[in-house]
Design a protein around this motif. Structure first.
Motif, short mmCIF file in Angstrom:
data_model
loop_
_atom_site.label_atom_id
_atom_site.label_comp_id
_atom_site.label_asym_id
_atom_site.label_seq_id
_atom_site.Cartn_x
_atom_site.Cartn_y
_atom_site.Cartn_z
N PHE A 70 1.15 -84.25 -32.97
CA PHE A 70 -0.28 -83.98 -32.81
C PHE A 70 -1.15 -84.77 -33.79
O PHE A 70 -2.37 -84.83 -33.62
N ALA A 71 -0.55 -85.39 -34.78
CA ALA A 71 -1.33 -86.23 -35.71
C ALA A 71 -2.01 -87.37 -34.96
O ALA A 71 -3.04 -87.87 -35.40
N ASN A 72 -1.46 -87.75 -33.82
CA ASN A 72 -2.05 -88.81 -32.98
C ASN A 72 -3.00 -88.25 -31.92
O ASN A 72 -3.46 -88.99 -31.07
N GLY A 73 -3.23 -86.93 -31.96
CA GLY A 73 -4.13 -86.31 -30.99
C GLY A 73 -3.38 -85.65 -29.85
O GLY A 73 -2.15 -85.58 -29.86
N PRO A 74 -4.11 -85.15 -28.87
CA PRO A 74 -3.49 -84.45 -27.74
C PRO A 74 -2.52 -85.36 -26.98
O PRO A 74 -2.66 -86.58 -26.98
N VAL A 75 -1.55 -84.73 -26.36
CA VAL A 75 -0.58 -85.43 -25.53
C VAL A 75 -0.84 -85.02 -24.09
O VAL A 75 -0.75 -83.84 -23.76
N HIS A 76 -1.20 -85.97 -23.27
CA HIS A 76 -1.56 -85.68 -21.88
C HIS A 76 -0.30 -85.69 -21.03
O HIS A 76 0.24 -86.75 -20.73
N ILE A 77 0.17 -84.49 -20.69
CA ILE A 77 1.41 -84.34 -19.93
C ILE A 77 1.15 -83.45 -18.73
O ILE A 77 0.57 -82.37 -18.85
N GLY A 78 1.59 -83.91 -17.59
CA GLY A 78 1.63 -83.07 -16.39
C GLY A 78 3.08 -82.93 -16.00
O GLY A 78 3.88 -83.85 -16.20
N GLY A 103 -2.17 -97.10 -25.06
CA GLY A 103 -1.25 -98.05 -25.67
C GLY A 103 -1.94 -98.82 -26.77
O GLY A 103 -3.16 -98.70 -26.97
N PRO A 104 -1.20 -99.65 -27.49
CA PRO A 104 -1.78 -100.43 -28.58
C PRO A 104 -2.84 -101.41 -28.10
O PRO A 104 -3.71 -101.82 -28.88
N ASP A 105 -2.80 -101.75 -26.81
CA ASP A 105 -3.79 -102.67 -26.24
C ASP A 105 -5.05 -101.95 -25.76
O ASP A 105 -5.95 -102.56 -25.20
N GLY A 106 -5.11 -100.62 -25.97
CA GLY A 106 -6.28 -99.85 -25.56
C GLY A 106 -6.25 -99.44 -24.09
O GLY A 106 -7.20 -98.83 -23.61
N GLN A 107 -5.18 -99.76 -23.39
CA GLN A 107 -5.04 -99.41 -21.98
C GLN A 107 -4.22 -98.13 -21.85
O GLN A 107 -3.28 -97.90 -22.61
N MET A 108 -4.56 -97.30 -20.83
CA MET A 108 -3.80 -96.09 -20.57
C MET A 108 -2.43 -96.48 -20.04
O MET A 108 -2.32 -97.31 -19.14
N GLN A 109 -1.39 -95.91 -20.63
CA GLN A 109 -0.03 -96.16 -20.20
C GLN A 109 0.60 -94.87 -19.73
O GLN A 109 0.27 -93.80 -20.24
N THR A 110 1.50 -94.98 -18.76
CA THR A 110 2.17 -93.82 -18.20
C THR A 110 3.68 -93.99 -18.34
O THR A 110 4.20 -95.07 -18.13
N ALA A 111 4.35 -92.92 -18.73
CA ALA A 111 5.81 -92.89 -18.77
C ALA A 111 6.26 -91.57 -18.14
O ALA A 111 5.53 -90.57 -18.19
N PHE A 112 7.44 -91.58 -17.57
CA PHE A 112 8.01 -90.38 -16.98
C PHE A 112 9.21 -89.97 -17.83
O PHE A 112 10.10 -90.78 -18.10
#
Length: 152
Positions: A70-78, A103-112
């Motif tokens: 949580f030090a990096n903020g909320p984790v968006h998980i569905g 991501g480090p490039d400022g783009q939203m990244q998704t992982a499963f």
């Protein structure tokens, strides 16, 4: 006199494993450490494995692990593809977590992430006793299942 700004943590009765799971993932969405720990059993044998990380055991270690997350903020998980095995006192849920983060490039990244959540019915209601999450995959993969036989 009590400080009115002090946060009061109150035990919550979670009446089903599904309710506990919803509370766990909602706490992730809000980076709410106190709510996160309310989903867990108060037991020194609880265990958690974050993707790619070591096994952490015990309430203090699990709390510290989520505090670091949580030090990096909320984790968006569905969660998707929930498979449940339940008895009167134990529930095991296999889920696919769809995790989204910047991501480090400022783009939203998704992982499963494939995760297994284990719940026990306690005197305080249903509580999580284990969460084991695998490293993320670039795409959602279908389950590989054994064909079920037909009874005559």
């Amino acid at each position: 006199m009590t400080d009115p700004r002090a946060k009061v943590t109150q035990a919550v009765l979670l009446t089903t494993a599904d309710e506990t799971e919803a509370s766990f993932y909602d706490a992730m969405q809000h980076a709410d450490l106190d709510r996160m720990m309310q989903a867990w059993a108060d037991d020194e044998d609880i265990a958690c494995v974050h993707p790619g990380g070591p096994r952490v055991v015990g309430t203090a270690a699990v709390r510290a692990g989520f505090e670091a997350v949580f030090a990096n903020g909320p984790v968006h998980i569905g969660i998707e593809h929930v498979r449940r095995m339940e008895t009167a006192v134990c529930a095991v849920h296999h889920v696919t977590e769809k995790v989204q983060a910047m991501g480090p490039d400022g783009q939203m990244q998704t992982a499963f992430v494939m995760a297994t959540n284990v719940y026990l019915r306690t005197s305080q209601g249903w509580r999580m006793v284990a969460h084991h999450a695998s490293p993320g995959l670039a795409q959602d993969l279908p389950d590989i299942t054994e064909p079920r036989g037909v009874l005559h």
